[in-house]
Design an enzyme around this catalytic site. Structure first.
Site, short mmCIF file in Angstrom:
data_model
loop_
_atom_site.label_atom_id
_atom_site.label_comp_id
_atom_site.label_asym_id
_atom_site.label_seq_id
_atom_site.Cartn_x
_atom_site.Cartn_y
_atom_site.Cartn_z
N TYR A 146 28.46 -2.70 -1.90
CA TYR A 146 29.80 -2.22 -1.53
C TYR A 146 29.79 -0.78 -1.02
CZ TYR A 146 31.50 -6.40 -3.98
OH TYR A 146 31.73 -7.69 -4.39
N LYS A 195 18.89 -10.94 -9.38
CA LYS A 195 18.35 -12.02 -8.53
C LYS A 195 16.92 -11.61 -8.19
CE LYS A 195 18.80 -15.87 -6.16
NZ LYS A 195 18.93 -17.20 -6.81
N ASP A 227 22.67 -16.79 -10.47
CA ASP A 227 23.19 -18.14 -10.27
C ASP A 227 23.21 -18.91 -11.59
OD1 ASP A 227 20.42 -17.95 -10.12
OD2 ASP A 227 20.19 -19.39 -8.48
N ASP A 251 31.32 -8.08 -9.83
CA ASP A 251 32.62 -8.39 -9.24
C ASP A 251 32.90 -9.89 -9.37
OD1 ASP A 251 34.97 -8.18 -7.77
OD2 ASP A 251 33.96 -8.19 -5.82
N ASP A 255 35.37 -12.06 -12.43
CA ASP A 255 36.49 -12.97 -12.12
C ASP A 255 36.27 -14.31 -12.82
OD1 ASP A 255 37.77 -11.13 -10.49
OD2 ASP A 255 38.18 -12.61 -8.92
C1 IPM Z 1 37.72 -5.58 -8.20
C2 IPM Z 1 38.20 -5.86 -6.82
C3 IPM Z 1 37.66 -4.80 -5.89
C4 IPM Z 1 36.16 -4.79 -6.03
C5 IPM Z 1 38.08 -4.96 -4.41
C6 IPM Z 1 39.58 -4.99 -4.28
C7 IPM Z 1 37.46 -3.91 -3.53
O1 IPM Z 1 37.82 -7.13 -6.43
O2 IPM Z 1 38.06 -4.51 -8.73
O3 IPM Z 1 36.99 -6.40 -8.75
O4 IPM Z 1 35.48 -5.66 -5.50
O5 IPM Z 1 35.63 -3.96 -6.73
MG MG Z 2 36.95 -8.26 -7.94
#
Ligand code: IPM
Ligand code: MG
Length: 364
Positions: A146, A195, A227, A251, A255
């Site tokens: 990123y 990985k 994975d 990231d 989620d």
């Molecule tokens: C998070 C979000 C951010 C990230 C995005 C919005 C840039 O997805 O905080 O996880 O990937 O860090």
């Molecule tokens: Mg995120």
């Protein structure tokens, strides 16, 4: 005690969830006799609308002058919002990446805990979550893919895009140390996720994590390929304590981890640098589709405020009380729509916030 807190509500549901978290912080002040001095600042689309850019020097300066920052969420609907007509470096998310970098917030803690009250909202089979789970993703936040160089170019009529994934050993070492330190206060297990069967950056990651682990003989270390980790999180989440990983893997896995708790609306996060300073925000996004409708779950932001009390302000007892208030309100059967299940009482953003404050104040 007096502390300075910068509030950055951001976009979408950000303002309404930060408003409720502030009520809880005010409740903490009243109950325990602290004074929090607040300053509000802009980020993301809200900042673009006012200043044309997603993060100003003023917001950075305000954050730097504070003990901690409590943030809502950043971004809008990419298909319809004019913010996404701007070049990528001027879009809302660029502001979020920039504030993390400017404040050197390299350690992102994302706990994923299954509340017994929310077992029914968990999409996993009951036999998988019988014993619950309590894990923490320690995501590296200021390096990797990123933040590497990127470009898109056309050559002989063919478009090509490049992103680069770079880590040096110092960046890996400092996040690994954070991971082992926090594991020491938890179940003393680190799962380092990489990985390494493909990526050089992962092979260096593994080597440095091994080196750091020598200083923590009391903490068990295991390595797992990303994975496989994605699979293990839904197969047996109870096996994890601290999941230590680089930016993009963290990231994605955070989620996934949030989803198995029943709702992403419950997940808090802390982003820390080498000092006590931190930026606290819910793990979820700005949910523009429900913004301003009193539907958003403010609990992730309220729990982020609790993390702020604990990690940046050293107010452990106050943090415990806020977390307990959340538990109590869930036990009393109150739910926002995202965690609603049969027999419970569905409440809006405002009412959920007020119930938590009331509960906090009622505690002995
Ligand atoms: C998070 C979000 C951010 C990230 C995005 C919005 C840039 O997805 O905080 O996880 O990937 O860090
Ligand atoms: Mg995120």
């Amino acid at each position: 005690m007096e502390h300075k807190i910068v509030l950055i509500p951001g976009d979408g549901i950000g303002p309404e969830i930060v408003r409720e978290a502030k009520k809880v912080l005010d409740g903490v002040c009243g109950k325990y006799g602290h004074t929090f001095q607040y300053e509000e600042a802009l980020i993301g689309g809200a900042s673009i609308d006012t200043y044309g850019i997603p993060l100003t020097d003023d917001t950075i300066a305000a954050a730097k002058s504070a003990d901690a920052v409590l943030m809502g969420s950043v971004g809008g609907d990419a298909a319809t919002s004019p913010w996404y007509q701007l070049e990528p470096s001027k879009r809302p998310e660029a502001g979020l990446l920039k504030i993390r970098k400017e404040l050197n917030l390299f350690a992102n803690l994302r706990p994923a805990y299954l509340y017994s009250q929310l077992k029914e909202a968990c999409p996993l089979r009951p036999d998988i979550i019988e014993d619950g789970f309590d894990l923490l993703i320690m995501r590296e936040l200021t390096g990797g893919l990123y933040f590497g160089d990127r470009k898109t170019y056309e050559e002989n009529g063919v478009w090509t895009a490049v992103d680069t994934l770079v880590y040096n050993e110092q960046e890996i070492r400092r996040i690994a140390v954070k991971g082992f330190e926090i594991a020491r206060k938890r179940q003393k297990k680190v799962t380092s996720v990489d990985k390494a069967n493909v990526l050089d950056s992962s092979r260096l990651w593994r080597k440095v994590v091994e080196e750091v682990s020598a200083d923590y003989p009391d903490v068990k270390l295991e390595h797992m390929l990303v994975d496989n980790c994605a699979m293990q999180l839904v197969r047996d989440p109870g096996q994890f304590d601290v999941v230590l990983t680089e930016n993009m893997f963290g990231d994605i896995l955070s989620d996934e981890a949030s989803m198995i708790t029943g709702s992403i609306g419950m997940l808090s996060s802390a982003s820390l640098n080498e000092t006590k300073f931190g930026l606290y925000e819910p793990s979820h996004g700005s949910a523009p589709d429900i913004a301003g409708q009193d539907k958003a779950n403010p609990i992730a932001t309220i729990l982020s405020a609790a993390m702020m009390l604990r990690y940046s302000l050293d107010l452990d007892q106050e943090a415990d009380a806020v977390e307990q208030a959340v538990q109590n309100v869930l036990s009393q059967g109150y739910r926002t729509v995202d965690i609603m299940s049969e027999g419970c009482t569905c409440v809006g953003t405002r009412e959920m916030g007020e119930l938590i404050v009331k509960n906090l104040l009622a505690q002995a």
